[in-house]
Write a protein that holds these residues in place. Structure first.
Motif, PDB file in Angstrom:
ATOM      1  N   LYS A 176     -23.066 -22.322 -10.399  1.00 27.15           N
ATOM      2  CA  LYS A 176     -24.095 -21.556  -9.704  1.00 27.15           C
ATOM      3  C   LYS A 176     -25.297 -21.349 -10.612  1.00 27.15           C
ATOM      4  N   PRO A 232     -28.440 -18.903 -10.442  1.00 32.34           N
ATOM      5  CA  PRO A 232     -29.131 -17.847  -9.710  1.00 32.34           C
ATOM      6  C   PRO A 232     -30.644 -17.884  -9.945  1.00 32.34           C
ATOM      7  N   GLU A 274     -30.735 -10.779 -10.040  1.00 41.12           N
ATOM      8  CA  GLU A 274     -30.186 -12.124  -9.865  1.00 41.12           C
ATOM      9  C   GLU A 274     -29.839 -12.338  -8.403  1.00 41.12           C
ATOM     10  N   ASP A 309     -28.466 -15.097  -5.470  1.00 43.99           N
ATOM     11  CA  ASP A 309     -27.782 -16.367  -5.237  1.00 43.99           C
ATOM     12  C   ASP A 309     -28.474 -17.063  -4.069  1.00 43.99           C
ATOM     13  N   ARG A 339     -26.842 -25.091  -6.999  1.00 45.18           N
ATOM     14  CA  ARG A 339     -25.625 -25.487  -7.717  1.00 45.18           C
ATOM     15  C   ARG A 339     -25.949 -26.698  -8.583  1.00 45.18           C
TER      16      ARG A 339
END
Length: 127
Positions: free
Chosen positions: A51, A53, A60, A62, A66
């Motif tokens: 991940k 972020p 942070e 999401d 990736r």
């Protein structure tokens, strides 16, 4: 940057091995898994689908980024199996470099006859 260059050399060597064995024409996921396996086997600290972020106002978030493969927390490897690398792929890697603390990224397209023509090396010049 010497560490990143050394890691890139190892990743390119492993990529060539995978490409020689599998050849072009498979799905990206097949190349990614085989490359991940080769890098783990060589003893490198490797993460898959890490991940990434987005930092916004010290928070942070999401956003779904990736990294295909992250090597020693220093080198991003983005695996492709496309007819040709285009601007959107380069923009993707530049975004990953910008959002991470990595200085070097390798964009590797396995859907080529000769792998060296499918490798793009990108540097994060922003300090």
């Amino acid at each position: 940057m010497n560490i990143e260059n050394k890691l890139a050399t190892e990743v390119i060597g492993a990529s060539i091995k995978v490409h020689k064995y599998l050849g072009p024409g498979l799905l990206e996921s097949a190349y990614k898994e085989c490359l991940y396996y080769e890098l783990k086997k060589s003893g490198l600290n490797v993460k898959k689908e890490e991940k990434l972020p987005l930092l916004y106002e010290d928070v942070e978030l999401d956003c779904g980024y990736r990294l295909d493969i992250l090597v020693d927390n220093k080198l991003i490897v983005e695996v492709k199996a496309v007819a040709e690398i285009n601007d959107i792929h380069l923009a993707q890697m530049l975004t990953y470099l910008k959002l991470s603390e990595c200085k070097l990224g390798l964009l590797i397209n396995f859907n080529v006859l000769l792998l060296k023509s499918g490798i793009k090396r990108l540097i994060n010049n922003i300090e």
